[in-house]
Design a protein around this motif. Structure first.
Motif, PDB file in Angstrom:
ATOM      1  N   ILE A   1      24.818  -2.349 -17.599  1.00 54.67           N
ATOM      2  CA  ILE A   1      25.701  -1.722 -16.579  1.00 54.67           C
ATOM      3  C   ILE A   1      25.173  -2.506 -15.232  1.00 54.67           C
ATOM      4  O   ILE A   1      23.925  -1.930 -14.954  1.00 54.67           O
ATOM      5  N   HIS A   2      26.067  -3.062 -14.642  1.00 53.45           N
ATOM      6  CA  HIS A   2      25.555  -3.606 -12.968  1.00 53.45           C
ATOM      7  C   HIS A   2      25.766  -2.391 -12.117  1.00 53.45           C
ATOM      8  O   HIS A   2      26.814  -1.951 -11.921  1.00 53.45           O
ATOM      9  N   ALA A   3      24.667  -1.909 -11.653  1.00 53.19           N
ATOM     10  CA  ALA A   3      24.783  -0.866 -10.723  1.00 53.19           C
ATOM     11  C   ALA A   3      24.814  -1.122  -9.176  1.00 53.19           C
ATOM     12  O   ALA A   3      24.943  -0.322  -8.349  1.00 53.19           O
ATOM     13  N   GLY A   4      24.588  -2.489  -8.943  1.00 55.93           N
ATOM     14  CA  GLY A   4      25.073  -2.923  -7.746  1.00 55.93           C
ATOM     15  C   GLY A   4      23.902  -3.123  -6.731  1.00 55.93           C
ATOM     16  O   GLY A   4      22.457  -3.188  -7.229  1.00 55.93           O
ATOM     17  N   ASP A   5      23.951  -2.797  -5.284  1.00 54.63           N
ATOM     18  CA  ASP A   5      23.045  -2.999  -4.366  1.00 54.63           C
ATOM     19  C   ASP A   5      22.048  -1.968  -4.469  1.00 54.63           C
ATOM     20  O   ASP A   5      22.477  -0.656  -4.735  1.00 54.63           O
ATOM     21  N   VAL A   6      20.699  -2.227  -4.110  1.00 48.71           N
ATOM     22  CA  VAL A   6      19.470  -1.333  -4.066  1.00 48.71           C
ATOM     23  C   VAL A   6      18.820  -1.333  -2.684  1.00 48.71           C
ATOM     24  O   VAL A   6      18.777  -2.464  -2.384  1.00 48.71           O
ATOM     25  N   TYR A   7      18.759  -0.220  -2.278  1.00 46.32           N
ATOM     26  CA  TYR A   7      17.969  -0.089  -1.091  1.00 46.32           C
ATOM     27  C   TYR A   7      16.694   0.811  -0.949  1.00 46.32           C
ATOM     28  O   TYR A   7      16.601   1.488  -2.085  1.00 46.32           O
ATOM     29  N   GLN A   8      15.916   0.439  -0.052  1.00 44.71           N
ATOM     30  CA  GLN A   8      14.590   1.379  -0.102  1.00 44.71           C
ATOM     31  C   GLN A   8      14.581   1.992   1.603  1.00 44.71           C
ATOM     32  O   GLN A   8      15.006   1.261   2.328  1.00 44.71           O
ATOM     33  N   PHE A   9      14.017   2.910   1.842  1.00 44.04           N
ATOM     34  CA  PHE A   9      13.548   3.485   2.898  1.00 44.04           C
ATOM     35  C   PHE A   9      12.561   2.516   3.445  1.00 44.04           C
ATOM     36  O   PHE A   9      11.281   2.273   2.904  1.00 44.04           O
ATOM     37  N   THR A  10      12.810   2.169   4.645  1.00 42.22           N
ATOM     38  CA  THR A  10      11.725   1.157   5.269  1.00 42.22           C
ATOM     39  C   THR A  10      11.175   1.758   6.637  1.00 42.22           C
ATOM     40  O   THR A  10      10.129   1.370   7.037  1.00 42.22           O
ATOM     41  N   ILE A  11      12.025   2.868   6.916  1.00 37.85           N
ATOM     42  CA  ILE A  11      11.503   3.322   8.350  1.00 37.85           C
ATOM     43  C   ILE A  11      11.565   4.993   7.982  1.00 37.85           C
ATOM     44  O   ILE A  11      12.492   5.627   7.492  1.00 37.85           O
ATOM     45  N   HIS A  12      10.323   5.578   8.022  1.00 39.15           N
ATOM     46  CA  HIS A  12      10.427   7.167   8.122  1.00 39.15           C
ATOM     47  C   HIS A  12       9.140   7.495   9.022  1.00 39.15           C
ATOM     48  O   HIS A  12       8.169   7.822   8.656  1.00 39.15           O
ATOM     49  N   HIS A  13       9.689   7.410  10.180  1.00 36.06           N
ATOM     50  CA  HIS A  13       8.626   7.468  11.435  1.00 36.06           C
ATOM     51  C   HIS A  13       9.013   8.318  12.584  1.00 36.06           C
ATOM     52  O   HIS A  13      10.159   8.892  12.597  1.00 36.06           O
ATOM     53  N   LEU A  14       8.060   8.558  13.486  1.00 40.59           N
ATOM     54  CA  LEU A  14       8.207   9.352  14.702  1.00 40.59           C
ATOM     55  C   LEU A  14       8.563   8.674  15.813  1.00 40.59           C
ATOM     56  O   LEU A  14       7.541   7.680  15.936  1.00 40.59           O
ATOM     57  N   LEU A  15       9.362   8.802  16.656  1.00 43.17           N
ATOM     58  CA  LEU A  15       9.512   8.178  17.955  1.00 43.17           C
ATOM     59  C   LEU A  15       9.420   8.861  19.135  1.00 43.17           C
ATOM     60  O   LEU A  15       9.905  10.022  19.043  1.00 43.17           O
ATOM     61  N   LYS A  16       8.598   8.543  19.972  1.00 40.34           N
ATOM     62  CA  LYS A  16       8.091   9.200  21.347  1.00 40.34           C
ATOM     63  C   LYS A  16       8.403   8.729  22.427  1.00 40.34           C
ATOM     64  O   LYS A  16       8.974   7.356  22.674  1.00 40.34           O
ATOM     65  N   ASN A  17       8.218   9.514  23.615  1.00 39.15           N
ATOM     66  CA  ASN A  17       8.555   8.831  24.952  1.00 39.15           C
ATOM     67  C   ASN A  17       9.986   8.347  24.987  1.00 39.15           C
ATOM     68  O   ASN A  17      10.355   7.395  25.683  1.00 39.15           O
ATOM     69  N   ILE A  18      10.861   9.524  24.692  1.00 42.84           N
ATOM     70  CA  ILE A  18      12.306   9.303  24.820  1.00 42.84           C
ATOM     71  C   ILE A  18      12.982  10.250  25.703  1.00 42.84           C
ATOM     72  O   ILE A  18      12.416  11.352  26.012  1.00 42.84           O
ATOM     73  N   ASP A  19      13.998   9.981  26.114  1.00 43.03           N
ATOM     74  CA  ASP A  19      15.029  11.166  26.824  1.00 43.03           C
ATOM     75  C   ASP A  19      15.749  11.753  25.500  1.00 43.03           C
ATOM     76  O   ASP A  19      16.561  11.011  25.057  1.00 43.03           O
ATOM     77  N   PRO A  20      15.619  12.990  25.192  1.00 39.74           N
ATOM     78  CA  PRO A  20      16.107  13.461  23.830  1.00 39.74           C
ATOM     79  C   PRO A  20      17.451  13.612  24.072  1.00 39.74           C
ATOM     80  O   PRO A  20      18.257  13.785  22.897  1.00 39.74           O
TER      81      PRO A  20
END
Length: 459
Positions: A421-440
């Motif tokens: 069974i061809h299940a198609g495209d596969v993705y992985q998490f590349t970013i699981h990070h914290l962003l700082k110095n922002i205007d929320p």
């Protein structure tokens, strides 16, 4: 202080709810109808591919009830993590459904859209400035990790919702959002205690899962007072108990008392739970502690190739007793057969009946299973390579001559034809990070529906 009531119809938009429960909730005259529309739980595919893990017809069904009730009763609606993963494509998809309902039902509602997808070049600059930190167990990321990600979202807090409320929105449809913020923003804006509002939101985002018996597709009402909140399921066959509510307060936490989020931490160390009657629970003492530095979580996913699988089973006790050794030998034969072809692939076996759920973490060793379910899982850069490796692995295992084998007609039983069974495209998490110095608030594009431009933000 007047009590503030929030109706949570369902745990995730598209999961559905009984009409009777929803109508009973509306009879309670809520001040807000709020729903979480997504989650990171279904994995990276949906974020990476820009697709929803909920069905369009099911989402439209839920939204139609909510929007018609909003108009009839003059109650605002708040929706977060639109389209499942909250990226621009997911938000566009959810906005299309809302526009369709407004037109079909002739509803005049003021809709504000909040986009949570972040520009890659902006993030590259933030990385260079040292403003992106790993969120354990993630590692440091590179510019290439950002650029190869198909979609990157920021998990917004209450601040973008504040702006939408100030604009006079009847309906807020937001991209990726911190789950409690969808529920807590309105009452916090009115001066209610942030700790209680956030804790109530954390429970309401799962609707009646915190009831007994629990269900993600049934309505829950939260009533927020000056120093308490009360939870009551809208289905009379369900009850909130101190055990069910306290247990759900442990949901999705590494620490049972602490839940970090945008701008601060929910602290439940002094929280108490009181049974008011046979169906309602009162909660007191929850606190929200501001962080020294405001951060939001980034989520990103990238394509890693194509997947082909084959599902099979075996009931031969001789094979079952040797399954680990057989699998390793089959892997070696596959590797040997294609070592000169430059094939790059990942080959995994999931063995259900042994350790298919927990893998190496499975505490039960050598289970006495009379049958095993096997999933041959191949990921490669192209469909052709994935198909080739899966086919060869399946045939090799089917006819592998293991020690003491009695029959030679085949080792595996296949429930499907074709077996691969061809299940198609596969993705992985590349970013699981914290962003700082922002205007929320300023970080997230917020505009009226009529001014919202659809399309891929990164194009």
């Amino acid at each position: 202080m007047k009590e503030f009531k929030i109706l949570a119809p369902t745990a995730i938009l598209g999961y559905g709810f009984p009409v009777d429960s929803f109508e009973r909730g509306m009879e309670k005259k809520p001040d807000l109808i709020a729903v979480d529309a997504g989650s990171v739980d279904p994995g990276p595919y949906y974020l990476g591919a820009g697709k929803s893990f909920t069905d369009r017809a099911a989402v439209k069904r839920d939204l139609k009830f909510m929007l018609k009730a909003a108009k009839k009763h003059k109650v605002p609606v708040s929706i977060g993590s639109a389209g499942g993963a909250g990226g621009k494509q997911h938000l566009d998809w959810n906005v299309d459904i809302i526009e369709e309902i407004l037109k079909e039902e002739d509803l005049q509602l003021k809709v504000v859209v909040i986009n949570s997808q972040l520009d890659k070049e902006f993030l590259v600059d933030k990385l260079a400035q040292g403003d992106i930190d790993p969120l354990l167990p993630a590692k440091e990321i590179s510019k290439e990790d950002i650029l190869k990600s198909t979609n990157i979202v920021g998990q917004m807090g209450i601040e973008p919702f504040d702006k939408a409320i100030e604009m006079g929105a009847d309906v807020i449809i937001a991209g990726r959002a911190y789950d409690p913020a969808v529920f807590a923003a309105h009452p916090i804006k009115l001066g209610y205690d942030p700790g209680l509002a956030m804790h109530m939101g954390k429970i309401l985002e799962c609707a009646s899962i915190a009831a007994s018996p629990g269900s993600g597709r049934d309505a829950m009402l939260g009533t927020l007072g000056e120093d308490y909140f009360i939870l009551e399921p809208m289905n009379e066959q369900r009850s909130c108990t101190t055990d069910s509510v306290a247990a759900h307060s442990l949901y999705e936490k590494t620490n049972p008392f602490i839940l970090p989020g945008p701008g601060g931490t929910l602290n439940l160390k002094e929280t108490t739970y009181e049974q008011l009657d046979d169906r309602r629970v009162k909660v007191l003492g929850s606190k929200f502690e501001l962080s020294k530095e405001y951060t939001i979580k980034l989520e990103g996913a990238a394509s890693v190739g194509k997947r082909t699988i084959s599902i099979a089973g075996t009931r031969d006790p001789i094979m079952i007793n040797q399954i680990d050794e057989i699998i390793e030998e089959v892997k070696d034969q596959v590797k040997d057969n294609f070592q000169d072809g430059g094939y790059q692939y990942t080959l995994n076996f999931h063995i259900y009946g042994k350790n298919g759920v927990m893998g190496q973490l499975e505490p039960t060793q050598n289970p006495n299973s009379h049958e095993l379910g096997l999933v041959i899982d191949v990921v490669a850069k192209t469909k052709e390579v994935a198909d080739t490796i899966c086919s060869f692995t399946r045939s090799t295992m089917l006819h592998y001559g293991y020690e003491n084998r009695k029959a030679t007609a085949g080792n595996l039983a296949f429930p499907y034809s074709p077996s691969d069974i061809h299940a198609g495209d596969v993705y992985q998490f590349t970013i699981h990070h914290l962003l700082k110095n922002i205007d929320p608030q300023g970080l997230f594009e917020t505009c009226w529906l009529k001014d919202y431009v659809k399309g891929d933000k990164n194009e």
